[in-house]
Write a protein that holds these residues in place. Structure first.
Motif, PDB file in Angstrom:
ATOM      1  N   PRO A   5       0.834  -1.211   0.000  1.00 59.37           N
ATOM      2  CA  PRO A   5       0.000   0.000   0.000  1.00 59.37           C
ATOM      3  C   PRO A   5       0.868   1.260   0.000  1.00 59.37           C
ATOM      4  O   PRO A   5       1.933   1.303   0.634  1.00 59.37           O
ATOM      5  CB  PRO A   5      -0.789  -0.112   1.303  1.00 59.37           C
ATOM      6  N   VAL A   6       0.413   2.261  -0.715  1.00 58.41           N
ATOM      7  CA  VAL A   6       1.056   3.573  -0.724  1.00 58.41           C
ATOM      8  C   VAL A   6      -0.018   4.579  -0.314  1.00 58.41           C
ATOM      9  O   VAL A   6      -1.011   4.759  -1.022  1.00 58.41           O
ATOM     10  CB  VAL A   6       1.619   3.925  -2.118  1.00 58.41           C
ATOM     11  N   GLY A 201       8.400  -4.558  -4.309  1.00 56.32           N
ATOM     12  CA  GLY A 201       9.619  -4.448  -5.099  1.00 56.32           C
ATOM     13  C   GLY A 201       9.507  -3.439  -6.217  1.00 56.32           C
ATOM     14  O   GLY A 201      10.512  -2.992  -6.764  1.00 56.32           O
ATOM     15  N   SER A 202       8.269  -3.064  -6.587  1.00 59.49           N
ATOM     16  CA  SER A 202       8.070  -2.081  -7.651  1.00 59.49           C
ATOM     17  C   SER A 202       8.286  -0.672  -7.117  1.00 59.49           C
ATOM     18  O   SER A 202       8.116  -0.408  -5.922  1.00 59.49           O
ATOM     19  CB  SER A 202       6.651  -2.210  -8.215  1.00 59.49           C
ATOM     20  N   LYS A 203       8.660   0.235  -8.000  1.00 57.92           N
ATOM     21  CA  LYS A 203       8.798   1.646  -7.640  1.00 57.92           C
ATOM     22  C   LYS A 203       7.758   2.507  -8.350  1.00 57.92           C
ATOM     23  O   LYS A 203       7.764   3.732  -8.231  1.00 57.92           O
ATOM     24  CB  LYS A 203      10.208   2.139  -7.969  1.00 57.92           C
TER      25      LYS A 203
END
Length: 478
Positions: A5-6, A201-203
């Motif tokens: 979550p972001v 792991g994604s940006k």
């Protein structure tokens, strides 16, 4: 969970000023609709804004408390959009030059201490309040123009728990500073949260969903927990998250769509030509910071130094009023902080809640509460007597010294006198002695209770228990 979550949070804090952000209109709550207004609030032609000095001072203090860089040039912009809650057709805010930028707050979670970055804090005016009734909308302009400071976090929050702790931390700071009441139920502090998911792991951030107008810290956590699960299920089933605005339905315990967002709104910001740039001198800022109220971190340190544990500190720190009252009683000369915490947070708070009075409504003085605790510490009264005295104190305001004399309270500490009372009680309670010898521990409590009864509540309970145990062993082989 397969996704990270972001979360970012925008918090709108109403500032506790007497007048509005750009006019002399009064700032009030709960008054009849459209009775606390001036011409500026309705956007009448020719009205001119005048910057509220107190709101600027509060903005500086908030920015400093949040470890932000303070912009010494005060500039305001127009945010243009046409809606019934904005009669001028624009809102005056700080788009390009927020009063504070690039700060942080530290929160304590179950995973430890975490630092959450804060992108900006800017001053602006509030909108009017809308009341939707079926196919009709009523507008109350009492709130229009109320000073706000909007605090925008960086997208560094990762869980509902962190979000709740972050909001709680901001609320603590603004209320302890005295710049806002922070009452979410009255709209003093309102939250909008943005939430997206991305693979671990994604940006690259996912599609953002906004949840508007969360009105309690519990709802912030609940809404985000629900939204994380909802978006995860969509993505795991091969679906696509759509950009939209949602609200939290407390009765259903879920978020509900309000509207779709197809693209970003262009507010066509530009500098407000009616407000000239204001340069804040070093002296002005220093004077503002010198007048700041103490922050929660100061009180936490003070309370821990008094020997309170983390739970006791956090329960007390929830209320600045109660915390200040507690420390005042300690500074008057109360000899036992932990004992004071127990009486204040349990017995006194119970009375306050039952009778719906605040700390200022208590009839007894801080000196009387300190005196009561000290009588207990010095073993001049026992806990039963102390609680009885406190019940009378909250009703009458009488001092412990007067009550002690009126009630004839004096703790009996003389071991020889207590010994005689215990001996008499044991002679009268053969069955209780047999029960105790048979392993029934409740019998001990009964015997001690009879000692207290025979001494009319005056015998020292701890000494009484010790003597009971001693005689049971020596005379009754128990």
């Amino acid at each position: 969970m397969n996704f990270q979550p972001v979360i970012g949070i925008e918090i709108h804090v109403e500032l506790k000023t007497k007048s509005k952000m750009f006019s002399e209109g009064p700032v009030t709550f709960g008054m009849m609709p459209n009775t606390q207004t001036v011409k500026y609030d309705f956007g009448f032609p020719g009205v001119m804004p005048l910057v509220n000095k107190r709101a600027v001072q509060y903005g500086i203090q908030v920015a400093h408390a949040l470890n932000m860089k303070i912009d010494q040039t005060l500039l305001f912009d127009r945010k243009n959009y046409f809606y019934s809650d904005l009669p001028k057709g624009y809102q005056i805010t700080q788009q390009d030059h927020p009063i504070g930028s690039d700060g942080f707050i530290e929160i304590e979670t179950t995973q430890g201490i975490k630092r959450i970055g804060i992108e900006r804090a800017h001053l602006e005016e509030d909108t009017a309040k809308q009341l939707h009734l079926g196919d009709m909308t009523l507008v109350d302009y009492n709130r229009a123009g109320t000073p706000l400071i909007e605090i925008v976090s960086k997208p560094e929050i990762r869980t509902g728990e962190e979000a709740a702790k972050y909001v709680e931390g901001i609320k603590e700071i603004v209320t302890y500073l005295g710049v806002s009441d922070g009452k979410m139920e009255e709209g003093n502090l309102r939250c909008d949260v943005n939430i997206s998911l991305m693979p671990y792991g994604s940006k690259v951030f996912g599609t953002k969903v906004e949840v508007k107008n969360l009105n309690s810290i519990a709802n912030v956590k609940a809404a985000l927990d629900y939204e994380i699960n909802r978006q995860s299920e969509i993505l795991l089933s091969g679906g696509v998250i759509e950009q939209e605005t949602r609200r939290y339905d407390e009765s259903k315990k879920q978020t509900v769509m309000m509207r779709k967002k197809t693209n970003a709104v262009d507010y066509k910001y530009f500098r407000d030509s009616n407000i000239l740039p204001i340069n804040l001198s070093d002296k002005f800022i220093d004077n503002v910071l010198a007048s700041m109220e103490k922050l929660p971190s100061f009180y936490r340190k003070e309370l821990k130094n008094l020997g309170l544990n983390t739970y006791e500190v956090e329960e007390l720190i929830r209320s600045k009023e109660l915390t200040v009252y507690f420390l005042d009683v300690v500074n008057i000369g109360c000899k036992d902080a932990k004992l004071l915490w127990n009486y204040l947070l349990v017995d006194v708070m119970s009375y306050m809640n039952k009778n719906e009075v605040g700390i200022e409504g208590l009839k007894f003085t801080k000196e009387s509460l300190a005196e009561l605790i000290n009588l207990l510490v010095d073993k001049k009264i026992n806990s039963k007597q102390a609680k009885e005295m406190l019940e009378i104190m909250v009703e009458t305001g009488k001092t412990p010294g007067v009550l002690k004399e009126e009630l004839g309270f004096e703790q009996l500490n003389d071991e020889s006198e207590i010994y005689n009372i215990v001996s008499s009680v044991l002679e009268e309670n053969a069955q209780s002695i047999a029960d105790y010898k048979a392993g029934k521990d409740r019998a001990l409590g009964y015997i001690v209770g009879q000692v207290m009864k025979k001494s009319r509540g005056k015998a020292n309970p701890a000494v009484s228990k010790d003597i009971v145990l001693k005689l049971l062993k020596e005379k009754y082989d128990a």
